[in-house]
Scaffold this active site. Structure first.
Site, mmCIF file in Angstrom:
data_model
loop_
_atom_site.group_PDB
_atom_site.id
_atom_site.type_symbol
_atom_site.label_atom_id
_atom_site.label_comp_id
_atom_site.label_asym_id
_atom_site.label_seq_id
_atom_site.Cartn_x
_atom_site.Cartn_y
_atom_site.Cartn_z
ATOM 1 N N LYS A 19 58.486 -32.592 26.775
ATOM 2 C CA LYS A 19 58.227 -33.495 27.900
ATOM 3 C C LYS A 19 59.525 -34.258 28.206
ATOM 4 O O LYS A 19 60.428 -33.660 28.775
ATOM 5 C CB LYS A 19 57.009 -34.349 27.590
ATOM 6 C CG LYS A 19 55.790 -33.417 27.306
ATOM 7 C CD LYS A 19 54.497 -34.129 27.165
ATOM 8 C CE LYS A 19 53.405 -33.238 26.565
ATOM 9 N NZ LYS A 19 53.111 -32.029 27.309
ATOM 10 N N HIS A 59 53.698 -38.213 25.093
ATOM 11 C CA HIS A 59 54.120 -38.724 26.414
ATOM 12 C C HIS A 59 54.949 -40.001 26.316
ATOM 13 O O HIS A 59 55.406 -40.509 27.337
ATOM 14 C CB HIS A 59 52.889 -38.949 27.302
ATOM 15 C CG HIS A 59 52.200 -37.653 27.613
ATOM 16 N ND1 HIS A 59 52.529 -36.874 28.703
ATOM 17 C CD2 HIS A 59 51.247 -36.965 26.941
ATOM 18 C CE1 HIS A 59 51.797 -35.782 28.692
ATOM 19 N NE2 HIS A 59 51.008 -35.807 27.632
ATOM 20 N N SER A 72 47.402 -38.893 27.949
ATOM 21 C CA SER A 72 48.004 -37.986 28.924
ATOM 22 C C SER A 72 47.294 -37.949 30.267
ATOM 23 O O SER A 72 47.914 -37.636 31.272
ATOM 24 C CB SER A 72 48.062 -36.574 28.341
ATOM 25 O OG SER A 72 46.774 -36.142 27.938
#
Ligand code: PLP
Length: 389
Positions: free
Chosen positions: A241, A210, A182
């Site tokens: 996300k 991610h 990240s």
């Protein structure tokens, strides 16, 4: 004025302030997308994990409203009692389908998914091998488990090999890693990790927070993209996300999920996340399959952006995807760079310890499908100007 028993907080905050680590509480006004209004300033948004642009997408809003109308807003209880709604059941099936695994379990957040899963898999007689750059939720899960935790240098397979060889007598061994890191935008050597796991009879947990939505045929992540699904038994992800909603999940074999239903404390003892949120997340997973061009376009533009920075001598480390760090050094340097970029109309947040090591402060550009080639060129120009000034 703080009561006497809490006055130590003033002293501690003063230490944080002196170290240049005080954080502002920013207020976002309105829907986010390519742009964001923060504290009244409209800025190009490079500070969100909304990689595919679904967080503000009206199709998710509609799915959430329909879900809320059908099931009400609050979940009312933990999933184990009566909080697990039809919307959650559909979401878990959609996640398992996207990842091509037998089952999935949804948590109120990705943070909870990591802490609860790790603590349910290992205990005091076991060993966890954890990458030095893993996310805070993995670190906290390791602490919670009370297993022996050994940190291996970032992506260092030889160090991990030695560590596992020396831990052959522990009851169980668990390797934990982010797939796309990240803060650094680097990618874990998943094939090497799964080979080592197999060789040392270790479990392998990969956090795709991610990478979900951004990689893989239908957005399942890097495990599938790198062809090592058979070697990764425990797959974690977030719905907060690229999915554009909220919540987290763990996915894998039916027995693993059955075990977690009996042991994952953040699933057992926490109210399920709202069914409307589950409905929105399910819609986004459908969009991953319907709109594969979004991830292709995002990754192509991200590669161009990294190349542009690189050709101008800007240090973005070994970043390989849509997360692009720009090294700043001290916390003060990162804050100054972020402030200058904001003056030019770009929101690119400063990242400081404890999120990164001492003297490893940076500004992190999180790219989204919404960004145009011209947005990225302008950002690269502004970064170059300030970094070379
Ligand atoms: C690698 C990683 N894992 C887990 C999480 C936690 O996810 P959530 O925001 O859904 O709690 C994050 C969030 O920043 C993350 O970066």
């Amino acid at each position: 004025m703080l009561p006497r028993s809490l006055r130590w907080i003033d002293d501690e905050i003063a230490v944080i302030r002196t170290a240049g680590l005080e954080r502002p509480a920013r207020v976002r006004d309105g829907r986010q997308g390519r742009e964001v209004v923060l504290d009244g300033r409209r800025l190009l948004n490079f500070g969100s994990n909304d990689y595919l642009g679904y967080a503000g997408d009206v199709r998710l809003t509609k799915a959430a409203s329909k879900g809320a109308c059908a099931e009400g807003f609050g979940a009312g209880a933990s999933p184990l009692v009566s909080g697990h709604s039809l919307a959650h059941e559909r979401l878990e099936a959609a996640i398992a389908g996207m990842l091509d695994v037998e089952a999935a379990l949804v948590f109120p957040s990705g943070f909870a998914a990591n802490t609860a899963t790790i603590a349910a898999l290992v205990g005091p007689d076991d060993l966890i091998a954890s990458d030095a750059r893993n996310h805070a939720s993995i670190i906290d899960g390791c602490r919670l488990s009370r297993a022996r935790v050994c940190i291996y240098p970032h992506r260092d397979l030889s160090a991990l090999d030695r560590l596992l060889a020396a831990a052959a007598d522990s009851r169980r061994r668990l390797i934990v890693t982010d797939s796309l890191f990240s803060m650094d935008g680097t990618i874990a050597p998943l094939n090497g990790l799964s080979d080592l796991a197999r060789r040392h009879d270790a479990m392998l947990l990969v956090d795709e927070a991610h990478a979900t939505g951004v990689f893989g045929r239908r957005g399942s992540g890097l495990v599938e993209e790198m062809g090592c699904a058979d070697g990764v038994q425990i797959r974690i992800g977030t719905l907060s996300k690229a999915v554009g909603a909220a919540g987290g999940f763990v996915a894998g074999g039916a027995e693993l999920i059955h075990w977690l239903r009996h042991t994952a404390r953040a699933w057992i003892f926490s109210t399920a996340h709202p069914p409307a949120v589950a409905a929105a997340a399910t819609r986004a997973i459908g969009l991953f399959a319907e709109e594969p061009a979004r991830r292709r376009e995002l990754l192509a533009r991200a590669a161009d952006f990294r190349e542009r920075l690189h050709s101008r001598g800007i240090d973005s480390g070994a970043a390989e995807a849509q997360i692009v760090p720009i090294a700043a050094g001290s916390p003060a340097a990162a804050v100054t760079l972020a402030a200058r970029l904001a003056d030019q109309g770009f929101f690119v947040p400063a990242i400081r310890p404890p999120s990164v090591p001492e003297n490893g402060s940076l500004v992190r550009a999180s790219l989204s499908w919404h960004h145009t080639t011209s947005d990225l060129e302008r950002l690269a120009d502004a970064i170059t100007e300030f970094c070379h000034a």
